[in-house]
Design a protein around this motif. Structure first.
Motif, mmCIF file in Angstrom:
data_model
loop_
_atom_site.group_PDB
_atom_site.id
_atom_site.type_symbol
_atom_site.label_atom_id
_atom_site.label_comp_id
_atom_site.label_asym_id
_atom_site.label_seq_id
_atom_site.Cartn_x
_atom_site.Cartn_y
_atom_site.Cartn_z
ATOM 1 N N PHE A 8 0.859 -1.181 0.000
ATOM 2 C CA PHE A 8 0.000 0.000 0.000
ATOM 3 C C PHE A 8 0.899 1.236 0.000
ATOM 4 C CE2 PHE A 8 -2.055 -3.400 2.378
ATOM 5 C CZ PHE A 8 -3.275 -3.521 1.736
ATOM 6 N N ILE A 9 0.689 2.133 -0.943
ATOM 7 C CA ILE A 9 1.418 3.398 -0.980
ATOM 8 C C ILE A 9 0.430 4.502 -0.633
ATOM 9 C CG2 ILE A 9 2.847 4.967 -2.328
ATOM 10 C CD1 ILE A 9 3.594 2.661 -4.138
ATOM 11 N N ILE A 117 3.648 1.824 2.748
ATOM 12 C CA ILE A 117 4.660 2.843 2.508
ATOM 13 C C ILE A 117 3.955 4.196 2.534
ATOM 14 C CG2 ILE A 117 6.366 3.754 0.881
ATOM 15 C CD1 ILE A 117 6.536 0.892 -0.287
ATOM 16 N N VAL A 118 4.304 5.029 3.503
ATOM 17 C CA VAL A 118 3.695 6.354 3.647
ATOM 18 C C VAL A 118 4.663 7.353 3.025
ATOM 19 C CG1 VAL A 118 2.623 7.977 5.245
ATOM 20 C CG2 VAL A 118 2.663 5.543 5.796
ATOM 21 N N SER A 119 4.317 7.855 1.842
ATOM 22 C CA SER A 119 5.289 8.611 1.059
ATOM 23 C C SER A 119 5.446 10.062 1.498
ATOM 24 C CB SER A 119 4.900 8.583 -0.426
ATOM 25 O OG SER A 119 3.740 9.348 -0.650
ATOM 26 N N GLN A 120 4.495 10.578 2.305
ATOM 27 C CA GLN A 120 4.560 11.967 2.774
ATOM 28 C C GLN A 120 4.129 12.040 4.232
ATOM 29 O OE1 GLN A 120 2.197 13.071 -0.807
ATOM 30 N NE2 GLN A 120 3.453 14.925 -0.816
ATOM 31 N N VAL A 121 4.716 12.962 4.954
ATOM 32 C CA VAL A 121 4.581 12.986 6.412
ATOM 33 C C VAL A 121 3.153 13.261 6.853
ATOM 34 C CG1 VAL A 121 5.510 13.983 8.528
ATOM 35 C CG2 VAL A 121 6.952 13.830 6.502
ATOM 36 N N TRP A 122 2.467 14.182 6.197
ATOM 37 C CA TRP A 122 1.114 14.551 6.622
ATOM 38 C C TRP A 122 0.179 13.352 6.590
ATOM 39 C CZ3 TRP A 122 -3.437 15.671 3.411
ATOM 40 C CH2 TRP A 122 -4.490 16.294 4.126
ATOM 41 N N ALA A 123 0.339 12.484 5.583
ATOM 42 C CA ALA A 123 -0.537 11.319 5.456
ATOM 43 C C ALA A 123 -0.421 10.378 6.647
ATOM 44 C CB ALA A 123 -0.216 10.571 4.159
ATOM 45 N N ARG A 136 3.962 -4.179 8.024
ATOM 46 C CA ARG A 136 5.157 -3.370 8.261
ATOM 47 C C ARG A 136 4.881 -1.976 7.711
ATOM 48 N NH1 ARG A 136 5.974 -7.353 10.761
ATOM 49 N NH2 ARG A 136 7.833 -8.691 10.817
ATOM 50 N N VAL A 137 5.196 -0.965 8.497
ATOM 51 C CA VAL A 137 4.934 0.416 8.081
ATOM 52 C C VAL A 137 6.260 1.142 7.854
ATOM 53 C CG1 VAL A 137 3.797 2.598 8.631
ATOM 54 C CG2 VAL A 137 2.771 0.438 9.382
ATOM 55 N N ILE A 138 6.418 1.668 6.647
ATOM 56 C CA ILE A 138 7.625 2.395 6.250
ATOM 57 C C ILE A 138 7.222 3.831 5.941
ATOM 58 C CG2 ILE A 138 9.507 2.572 4.567
ATOM 59 C CD1 ILE A 138 9.043 -0.441 3.982
ATOM 60 N N GLY A 139 7.808 4.793 6.625
ATOM 61 C CA GLY A 139 7.580 6.203 6.328
ATOM 62 C C GLY A 139 8.618 6.715 5.356
ATOM 63 N N MET A 140 8.313 7.817 4.681
ATOM 64 C CA MET A 140 9.265 8.429 3.769
ATOM 65 C C MET A 140 9.214 9.948 3.893
ATOM 66 S SD MET A 140 8.940 6.271 0.196
ATOM 67 C CE MET A 140 10.560 6.839 -0.367
ATOM 68 N N SER A 141 10.332 10.580 3.582
ATOM 69 C CA SER A 141 10.380 12.026 3.395
ATOM 70 C C SER A 141 11.086 12.280 2.075
ATOM 71 C CB SER A 141 11.128 12.714 4.532
ATOM 72 O OG SER A 141 11.311 14.091 4.239
ATOM 73 N N HIS A 142 10.454 13.054 1.193
ATOM 74 C CA HIS A 142 11.028 13.345 -0.115
ATOM 75 C C HIS A 142 11.701 14.708 -0.154
ATOM 76 C CE1 HIS A 142 8.673 9.884 -1.531
ATOM 77 N NE2 HIS A 142 9.505 9.870 -2.550
ATOM 78 N N GLU A 143 12.146 15.187 1.005
ATOM 79 C CA GLU A 143 12.872 16.452 1.038
ATOM 80 C C GLU A 143 14.083 16.315 1.942
ATOM 81 O OE1 GLU A 143 9.883 19.137 2.435
ATOM 82 O OE2 GLU A 143 10.110 18.569 4.528
ATOM 83 N N SER A 144 14.968 17.283 1.883
ATOM 84 C CA SER A 144 16.205 17.227 2.663
ATOM 85 C C SER A 144 15.935 17.499 4.141
ATOM 86 C CB SER A 144 17.204 18.252 2.134
ATOM 87 O OG SER A 144 16.753 19.569 2.408
ATOM 88 N N TRP A 167 11.950 4.134 8.338
ATOM 89 C CA TRP A 167 11.572 5.258 7.489
ATOM 90 C C TRP A 167 12.767 5.661 6.639
ATOM 91 C CZ3 TRP A 167 12.610 10.722 7.538
ATOM 92 C CH2 TRP A 167 13.442 11.170 8.565
ATOM 93 N N LEU A 168 12.461 6.316 5.518
ATOM 94 C CA LEU A 168 13.472 6.512 4.486
ATOM 95 C C LEU A 168 13.568 7.969 4.062
ATOM 96 C CD1 LEU A 168 12.413 3.513 2.221
ATOM 97 C CD2 LEU A 168 14.493 3.603 3.620
#
Length: 382
Positions: A8-9, A117-123, A136-144, A167-168
């Motif tokens: 799930f994304i 996979i949670v691609s953005q923090v707000w979600a 399994r829950v994986i968070g992501m941040s697409h910014e520095s 998280w990535l």
């Protein structure tokens, strides 16, 4: 072939114009090609929408038809008597519960070994309240790190990501910084580069191209100030600005005030990035902050040399300064103008850097990035 999983994304939106949306759907396609069963979920449907794959081949579910309202918190005695506001807040809370219940229902249909996979923090605010039992829950941040640190998202990451399975971020440099900030479950995963265009740009059209949303983050206002320094010295060149966004009217007014209407073309949004790059000889990125910018990689894949602000680890991870592109200190308009003057004034440099860019950027191939995702999935099952 890896074993099949339910993946799930979850993003802020599954159709909002921007790089994260492009990443979401291309990654979903790649996971599906790996044999996984994929479901993309957006918290809300977007107003400024991106064209999705037709048909996507996997479920695409928005939890709200539009952006949900912001929570309201009484601030004092008077607010106790704001009955309309209190009624609206009760309705917002009830609607959020329905959205969370819907998310839980989707997650409960997963087979054992499923991954969120949670691609953005707000979600993560919705995912954190949903039932993720057995996943399994994986968070992501697409910014520095620096860009997150300067915004409210830093607090959200600290609050919502510390307890996740993993998280990535997008670069090893940022992962090390976050680990030093106490986030011990952090790793890194670069964005993947889609297939190379069959034919690289011939780099014969005297055009500098920018591709990105017309928002403050992308720094198009700084790009216009930069172009005001370049245009008088390159009267036979034009700046093509591709993108749409809430700042468009103000940017067009700035362009007119700078006397640049004759050398700047506002191209609007495009779904044909390779075509735009094929008609370009130089790519420019003027962002205030970035993660791992896909547009920069796409330009290099088209053999278009890049000039960019060194605004994030992801930018300097992609562009090797002096070899396959030129970097300028973040926010330094004079230095970015210098880089553009060098590239526009030296066809031999453009050709050499463009050819090296097309070769070098292939280290971020989809095959390599998918291999790393599969390694992560296996690691999290131990």
């Amino acid at each position: 072939m890896s074993r099949s999983r339910d993946v799930f994304i979850v993003s802020n939106s599954t159709d909002e114009l921007g790089g994260v949306t492009a990443w979401t759907h291309r990654t979903a396609q790649l996971f599906q090609e790996q044999g996984h069963r994929v479901h993309t979920i957006g918290i809300h449907a977007a107003e400024l929408r991106m064209a999705l794959p037709e048909p996507p081949g996997y479920p695409v579910t928005p939890l709200y038809p539009s952006h949900p309202p912001t929570p309201w918190t009484p601030q004092g005695v008077r607010d106790r008597f704001r009955f309309t506001a209190r009624r609206d807040e009760a309705a917002r809370t009830a609607r959020k519960r329905q959205a969370v219940d819907r998310l839980s229902e989707i997650f409960r249909a997963a087979r054992p070994g499923g991954v969120v996979i949670v691609s953005q923090v707000w979600a993560m605010e919705w995912v954190g309240e949903a039932d993720t039992t057995g996943l399994r829950v994986i968070g992501m941040s697409h910014e520095s790190y620096d860009y997150s640190r300067a915004s409210h998202r830093y607090r959200w990451i600290k609050n919502h990501y510390a307890g996740l399975d993993h998280w990535l971020v997008l670069t090893e440099e940022d992962a090390d910084i976050w680990a030093g900030d106490g986030m011990n479950n952090v790793g890194f995963m670069p964005n993947a580069l889609a297939a190379l265009p069959e034919v690289p740009s011939p780099r014969r059209v005297k055009a500098v191209t920018s591709i990105g949303r017309l928002t403050d983050q992308k720094g198009i206002d700084m790009l216009l100030d930069t172009w005001a320094l370049v245009a008088p010295k390159r009267p036979d060149w034009r700046l093509d600005v591709y993108g749409a966004g809430e700042d468009e009217a103000g940017l067009r007014a700035q362009c007119a005030d700078l006397g640049l209407d004759g050398s700047v073309a506002w191209r609007g949004r495009t779904d044909d990035v390779p075509g735009a790059l094929a008609a370009s000889s130089v790519f420019v990125q003027s962002s205030r902050g970035e993660g791992f910018p896909l547009a920069l990689m796409e330009a290099m894949a088209s053999a278009v040399p890049c000039a960019a602000f060194d605004c994030a680890p992801g930018v300097r991870e992609i562009v090797r300064h002096g070899e396959d592109g030129l970097l300028a200190p973040a926010g330094d308009i004079g230095e970015l103008a210098d880089r553009l003057l060098r590239l526009t004034g030296n066809p031999r440099m453009r050709d050499a850097m463009g050819d090296r860019a097309r070769a070098n950027v292939q280290r971020f191939s989809e095959v390599e990035v998918m291999r790393r995702w599969e390694e992560l999935f296996t690691f999290l099952e131990r």
